[in-house]
Design an enzyme around this catalytic site. Structure first.
Site, PDB file in Angstrom:
ATOM      1  CD  GLU A 260      -2.924  -1.192   2.351  1.00  0.00           C
ATOM      2  OE1 GLU A 260      -2.832  -0.318   3.250  1.00  0.00           O
ATOM      3  OE2 GLU A 260      -3.811  -2.058   2.328  1.00  0.00           O
TER       4      GLU A 260
ATOM      5  NE  ARG B  42      -2.350   3.348   5.277  1.00  0.00           N
ATOM      6  CZ  ARG B  42      -2.800   2.357   6.051  1.00  0.00           C
ATOM      7  NH1 ARG B  42      -3.078   1.178   5.536  1.00  0.00           N
ATOM      8  NH2 ARG B  42      -2.967   2.534   7.342  1.00  0.00           N
TER       9      ARG B  42
ATOM     10  CB  THR C 281      -0.947  -0.533   8.381  1.00  0.00           C
ATOM     11  OG1 THR C 281      -2.067   0.285   8.755  1.00  0.00           O
ATOM     12  CG2 THR C 281      -1.137  -1.939   8.929  1.00  0.00           C
TER      13      THR C 281
ATOM     14  CB  ALA D  50     -10.515  -0.294  16.373  1.00  0.00           C
ATOM     15  CD  GLU D  51     -11.843  -3.582  12.786  1.00  0.00           C
ATOM     16  OE1 GLU D  51     -10.700  -3.206  12.486  1.00  0.00           O
ATOM     17  OE2 GLU D  51     -12.797  -2.814  12.926  1.00  0.00           O
TER      18      GLU D  51
ATOM     19  CG  ASN E 161     -13.635   0.584  13.714  1.00  0.00           C
ATOM     20  OD1 ASN E 161     -12.686   0.644  12.949  1.00  0.00           O
ATOM     21  ND2 ASN E 161     -13.773  -0.396  14.591  1.00  0.00           N
TER      22      ASN E 161
ATOM     23  CG  ASP F  89     -15.058  -1.081  10.506  1.00  0.00           C
ATOM     24  OD1 ASP F  89     -14.309  -0.300  11.117  1.00  0.00           O
ATOM     25  OD2 ASP F  89     -14.646  -1.889   9.660  1.00  0.00           O
TER      26      ASP F  89
ATOM     27  CE  LYS G 281     -13.437   1.308   6.812  1.00  0.00           C
ATOM     28  NZ  LYS G 281     -13.453   0.211   7.821  1.00  0.00           N
TER      29      LYS G 281
ATOM     30  CG  HIS H 269      -7.667 -18.979   5.381  1.00  0.00           C
ATOM     31  ND1 HIS H 269      -6.577 -19.413   4.651  1.00  0.00           N
ATOM     32  CD2 HIS H 269      -7.245 -18.919   6.674  1.00  0.00           C
ATOM     33  CE1 HIS H 269      -5.550 -19.619   5.480  1.00  0.00           C
ATOM     34  NE2 HIS H 269      -5.928 -19.315   6.700  1.00  0.00           N
TER      35      HIS H 269
HETATM   36 CA    CA Z   1     -12.093  -1.022  11.327  1.00  0.00          CA
END
Ligand code: CA
Length: 740
Positions: A114, A166, A210, A227-228, A310, A355, A384, A663
């Site tokens: 990225e 990035r 990232t 945050a997930e 999020n 999210d 988003k 996956h």
């Molecule tokens: Ca997220």
């Protein structure tokens, strides 16, 4: 259920987004299985000695002047305003057809790339998967040095959206990179030697980095992700010379609402704490709000603006039953560069539940929106949630906003820019279909802005999602525990034709948006929903890569296609441009892993393979891009069908809760990580158990799931994946027989 609704729900469920990055590509035998062969250790391997320290004089004055010195590309978004608009104009709408390959460079990865390259004093600094930094001669592509931070592969499972990076920042002869395992590292720009290496996160929590650092007034700014998986977000400023922390600003309150001794304390006392209740998962989970991408510096108002992600968990009913706005989730926040002192915020999605991050590209510009057409300094963002926002850069005041894609969660914005939510958008036990989904109307792919035309260029996407609350949130904690049901809408059986129908519902386009009129000027439809970052140039062009391997130049005013080249890999990053010895170069990094690459295997027909490369063009270039090695995977079930209906149901649910984010939904992999339907391991119960439960491939990144899956659950997943293999082949045969 009617066919079309069923298909829509399925589509949404399939995209049940979020892919992590975890595993090394154990079945590809690729370069990711081990640290880069280019590097010999956690310090750089130098193959050539540059004459001097490039960028030794990159300081506040030189970055401030970046707009008038377009031969370099000095920061992630090009300049502090991050418009990604270059003043270079040698390549124009008239001659762009003569653009050819100048050179290519192999990044040796099949994972997501990225990175936007930084170019200074003839040297290019570019990052690859696993946070590896490459320094290249920007004129020839010759390698100068490579630095591999040797991230432990088992940390990769903490990355929601692949082990991507990035890019770097440069300041006074130092190159800065954030690593997947949460470090901020300073390298000597000339040799790649490590100058300092600072841990920025609590390693007991699933933080990752990232994003590209930015440097303002001698401070290196960096956030993180996670945050997930339940973390508390923040941004920190580190002294560029020493790596010591200057200040930290948290984006969610301390769990007991007491001061942290951090720069954010006063902001929570005055405006933040009252927007959170006193109980709920946020008090143990951290609340989320990670600052994983956009950070800009407004020199006019002397403010750092950053985008906040999020909530964690996503579902506000679980996160904060009191139902507040939950500052500073899904907000743009402005702070002082020296102290991190809070100045203002603008929240795009109060009480985030879906999210809907506000981490997307922030662009600063002077728009003729004031009285009598006077210029007004604004910040623009297309987050988003599907709305394009123009806000006052000095005060955070809402100026205007409009949805740039079809959306179903609001009836629009009120006079303060607050969304008017529709009833039912805050999902409960029943499945709802909502647009945008968590992959967003716009994700990390950089937006650009042409200040001559006053047009923003958005890589826009339409990817809906089936949302329902997760009845298993409390009794079955998993790595991905968002409070939204990740197997909602995935049916036990997939009939022939459905996958193709679902794919047809996904849309992506390059959208030229007029921020003054808040309306589209032109748009170009793409084959794949997930579409690449954008570069704008004074030559009247916009450049964008695609998953299908095309790299295209459009007329910035009309959207007319002026040039296209096959770069032989999907490409999603923000392109760049620079000039050396009077020649303008256009460059892009290829490789399209990330969230979509890991989870949305069903878009594979629209995608080229993912191969990490830097591809650089110039007028009259005559180079070629190496043909990718064909990787043939034998599509044959590794085992006969087995398992009772109850076991297959257990396997379906466990798969979508634990496995799909790497996956692929419905066990359809895009090939970036192994497709378990065709994996030899799936054919052998003992081998399967040793990987899932005993963790025998942990050093590749496929960690043990023993904490989340019993041996019986794991075997049920094997039965489900095996069933999907047989079902896939049967459906393809049926579709072929019916001529579809
Ligand atoms: Ca997220």
């Amino acid at each position: 259920m009617r066919g079309s609704l069923r298909n829509s729900l399925l589509a949404a469920a399939l995209l049940s987004l979020a892919a992590c990055g975890g595993q090394g590509s154990e079945e590809r035998g690729g370069a990711d299985a081990a640290p880069s062969e280019n590097a010999t250790g956690a310090s750089a391997s130098s193959t050539q000695t540059p004459a001097a320290s490039p960028g030794a004089d990159v300081n506040a004055a030189r970055i401030s002047a970046a707009r008038s010195t377009p031969e370099d590309w000095l920061s992630y978004g090009g300049t502090y305003d991050e418009q990604r608009h270059s003043g270079l104009s040698a390549v124009t709408t008239e001659n762009v057809a003569d653009l050819g390959v100048a050179w290519t460079y192999e990044l040796s990865t099949a994972r997501g790339v990225e990175s936007t390259p930084i170019v200074v004093d003839g040297v290019m600094y570019v990052t690859s998967a696993w946070s590896v930094v490459h320094a290249l001669d920007a004129k020839t592509g010759e390698e100068l040095w490579v630095y591999d931070p040797e991230v432990p592969r088992e940390r990769g499972v903490n990355a929601c959206c692949d082990v991507v990076n990035r890019g770097v920042a440069i300041w006074e002869g130092k190159v800065f990179v954030g690593t997947i395992d949460g470090r901020l590292v300073a390298l000597d720009s000339g040799s790649g030697a490590v100058l300092w290496d600072t841990l920025t996160v609590d390693l007991s929590k699933p933080y990752t980095i990232t994003g590209a650092p930015r440097v303002v007034k001698g401070r290196v700014l960096i956030g993180n992700g996670g945050a997930e998986l339940g973390v508390r977000g923040y941004i920190s400023a580190y002294n560029a010379d020493t790596g010591d922390m200057d200040w930290r600003f948290y984006t969610a309150p301390n769990p007991n609402k007491q001061p942290d001794g951090a720069a954010s304390d006063s902001a929570f006392e005055t405006v933040g704490n009252v927007t959170w209740g006193d109980e709920g998962a946020w008090t143990t989970d951290g609340g989320g709000g990670t600052v994983w991408d956009s950070i800009v510096y407004d020199e006019v108002n002397d403010l750092i603006l950053f985008g906040v992600g999020n909530g964690s968990p996503w579902n506000r009913d679980i996160r904060d039953p009191a139902g507040g706005d939950n500052l500073f989730l899904s907000s743009i926040v402005a702070v002082r560069p020296e102290s991190g002192e809070y100045v203002w915020h603008f929240q795009t999605t109060p009480g985030d539940n879906w999210d809907y991050t506000a981490t997307q590209t922030i662009i600063l510009a002077d728009l003729p929106m004031g009285e009598n057409g006077a210029l007004r300094r604004v910040a623009m963002q297309a987050p988003k949630n599907g709305f394009f926002y123009v806000i006052d850069a000095a005060s955070g005041e809402f100026v205007s906003g409009n949805n740039f894609v079809p959306q179903t969660w609001t009836t629009g914005l009120d006079e303060n820019g607050r969304p008017r939510e529709v009833e039912g958008a805050r999902y409960g036990a029943d499945i709802i279909l909502q647009s945008p989904g968590p992959l967003g109307a716009h994700n990390w792919h950089p937006m650009a802005f042409n200040p001559d035309l006053n047009l923003a260029y958005i890589p826009a996407q339409e990817i809906p999602q089936a949302f329902a609350s997760d009845p298993r949130f409390l009794d079955d904690p998993v790595r991905w525990n968002t409070g939204a049901d990740f197997d909602a809408g995935t049916p036990p059986d997939i009939p022939p034709g459905v996958i193709k129908a679902v794919r047809g519902t996904l849309k992506g386009r390059l959208l030229a948006w007029d921020p003054i009129k808040q309306e589209a000027r032109w748009s170009v439809e793409h084959r794949s929903a997930w579409n690449g970052g954008v570069l704008s140039t004074a030559g009247g062009l916009v450049f964008q890569g695609q998953l299908d391997g095309t790299f295209t130049a459009y007329d910035a005013a009309t959207g007319e296609q002026k040039w296209q080249h096959d770069v032989k890999s999907g490409a999603a990053s923000g392109p760049g441009t620079y000039e050396i010895d009077g020649e303008q170069y256009i460059t892009i990094t290829t490789g399209w892993g990330s969230a979509y690459g890991l989870v949305v295997g069903l878009d594979l027909d629209n995608a080229a393979p993912t191969l990490g490369k830097v591809v650089t063009f110039k007028l009259g270039g005559t180079g070629t891009i190496p043909e990718p090695d064909a990787v043939a995977i034998e599509r044959k079930p590794a085992a006969e069908l087995f398992g009772t209906p109850a076991m297959l149901e257990t396997g379906r649910i466990a798969y979508h809760r634990n496995c799909q984010v790497c996956h692929g939904s419905l066990a359809i992999s895009s090939g970036i990580l192994p497709d378990l339907r065709w994996s030899a391991i799936t054919g052998n119960a003992e081998a399967w158990n040793s990987v899932l439960i005993e963790g025998t491939l942990a050093s590749n990144g496929m960690v043990s799931f023993a904490e989340y899956l019993s041996a019986e659950d794991a075997e049920a997943v094997r039965a489900y994946v095996t069933k999907r293999a047989h079902e896939t082949l049967a459906n393809e045969a049926a579709e072929a027989a019916s001529g579809n």
